[in-house]
Motif scaffolding. Structure first.
Motif, short mmCIF file in Angstrom:
data_model
loop_
_atom_site.label_atom_id
_atom_site.label_comp_id
_atom_site.label_asym_id
_atom_site.label_seq_id
_atom_site.Cartn_x
_atom_site.Cartn_y
_atom_site.Cartn_z
N ASN A 71 -18.85 -24.02 23.39
CA ASN A 71 -17.48 -23.51 23.47
C ASN A 71 -17.43 -21.98 23.37
N TYR A 72 -18.28 -21.40 22.56
CA TYR A 72 -18.30 -19.96 22.35
C TYR A 72 -19.74 -19.48 22.40
N PRO A 73 -19.96 -18.20 22.69
CA PRO A 73 -21.34 -17.70 22.73
C PRO A 73 -21.95 -17.62 21.34
N THR A 74 -23.29 -17.65 21.29
CA THR A 74 -24.02 -17.52 20.03
C THR A 74 -23.99 -16.07 19.58
N CYS A 75 -24.05 -15.84 18.28
CA CYS A 75 -24.12 -14.49 17.73
C CYS A 75 -25.37 -13.80 18.28
N PRO A 76 -25.23 -12.64 18.93
CA PRO A 76 -26.40 -11.99 19.51
C PRO A 76 -27.43 -11.57 18.45
N TRP A 77 -26.96 -11.14 17.29
CA TRP A 77 -27.90 -10.73 16.22
C TRP A 77 -28.72 -11.93 15.76
N LEU A 78 -28.06 -13.05 15.53
CA LEU A 78 -28.75 -14.26 15.10
C LEU A 78 -29.72 -14.75 16.17
N LEU A 79 -29.32 -14.65 17.42
CA LEU A 79 -30.17 -15.09 18.52
C LEU A 79 -31.42 -14.23 18.63
N LEU A 80 -31.29 -12.91 18.43
CA LEU A 80 -32.43 -12.01 18.58
C LEU A 80 -33.34 -11.95 17.36
N THR A 81 -32.74 -12.00 16.16
CA THR A 81 -33.53 -11.78 14.94
C THR A 81 -33.73 -13.04 14.10
N GLY A 82 -32.86 -14.02 14.23
CA GLY A 82 -32.95 -15.21 13.40
C GLY A 82 -32.39 -15.01 12.01
N THR A 83 -31.76 -13.86 11.76
CA THR A 83 -31.12 -13.59 10.46
C THR A 83 -29.61 -13.49 10.66
N PHE A 84 -28.89 -13.64 9.55
CA PHE A 84 -27.43 -13.60 9.61
C PHE A 84 -26.93 -12.16 9.48
N CYS A 85 -25.95 -11.80 10.29
CA CYS A 85 -25.29 -10.49 10.16
C CYS A 85 -24.07 -10.67 9.25
N PRO A 86 -23.39 -9.59 8.87
CA PRO A 86 -22.20 -9.75 8.02
C PRO A 86 -21.09 -10.54 8.69
N GLY A 87 -21.09 -10.58 10.02
CA GLY A 87 -20.03 -11.28 10.73
C GLY A 87 -20.35 -12.73 11.07
N CYS A 88 -21.59 -13.17 10.83
CA CYS A 88 -21.94 -14.56 11.15
C CYS A 88 -21.05 -15.51 10.36
#
Length: 178
Positions: A71-88
């Motif tokens: 339904n929505y795109p994946t968080c780019p930070w999570l996709l690239l690094t595998g870690t959570f950003c403050p907005g995840c």
């Protein structure tokens, strides 16, 4: 390279009119038109437009579940690094808030839920300032406040990726009873 016996190339004639925006590098006639158009728009247009866009986003998040894949795109930070950003987890937290599930929203992104009152107050202050302008410009936020917000984001970003603070990861309940 020019030799001494060759004549120098002639200079272009000086313009007969004063230099305007079209004569400046990167400038053009549209720059002046756009500036005049922006000046003619009522100042309340910007906060009202942003508010309408926000309400449209809230309705979309209420109707289309962000937990369903695709339904929505994946968080780019999570996709690239595998870690959570403050907005995840923010999109899922807002979707849960539209269903009045505050504990669920806290489990997705506690920082967002804590900042929502400040964000609402800031938006309402901006809207009121455009509807009823002040005689003096508003005072900027104190430096200590800006640094506190910045440091809070960085600490939250680092902490939610450490094993000791795994309860800050999106989807983990803050309290076991939730």
């Amino acid at each position: 390279m020019q030799q001494d016996d060759e004549p120098a190339s002639p200079r272009p004639p000086a313009p007969s009119r004063p230099a305007g925006p079209a004569d400046r590098p990167g400038g053009g006639v549209t720059t002046g038109r756009a500036a005049r158009l922006v000046q003619r728009v009522h100042p309340a247009t910007w906060p009202v437009s942003l508010g309408a866009l926000g309400v449209l986003g809230l309705v979309l998040l209420h109707l289309v579940d962000p937990n369903e894949p695709g339904n929505y795109p994946t968080c780019p930070w999570l996709l690239l690094t595998g870690t959570f950003c403050p907005g995840c987890g923010t999109m899922r937290a807002v979707a849960l808030l539209t269903h009045l599930d505050v504990p669920g929203a806290l489990a997705m992104n506690p920082l967002l839920v804590l900042l929502l009152p400040y964000l609402a107050l800031t938006y309402l202050t901006w809207l009121a300032g455009t509807l009823r302008p002040r005689a003096r410009p508003p005072r900027p936020a104190p430096t200590w406040f800006v640094w506190t917000i910045l440091v809070s984001f960085v600490v939250f970003w680092i902490a939610r990726n450490l094993p000791w603070f795994s309860f800050l990861a999106p989807g983990t309940p803050l309290l076991p009873s939730w």
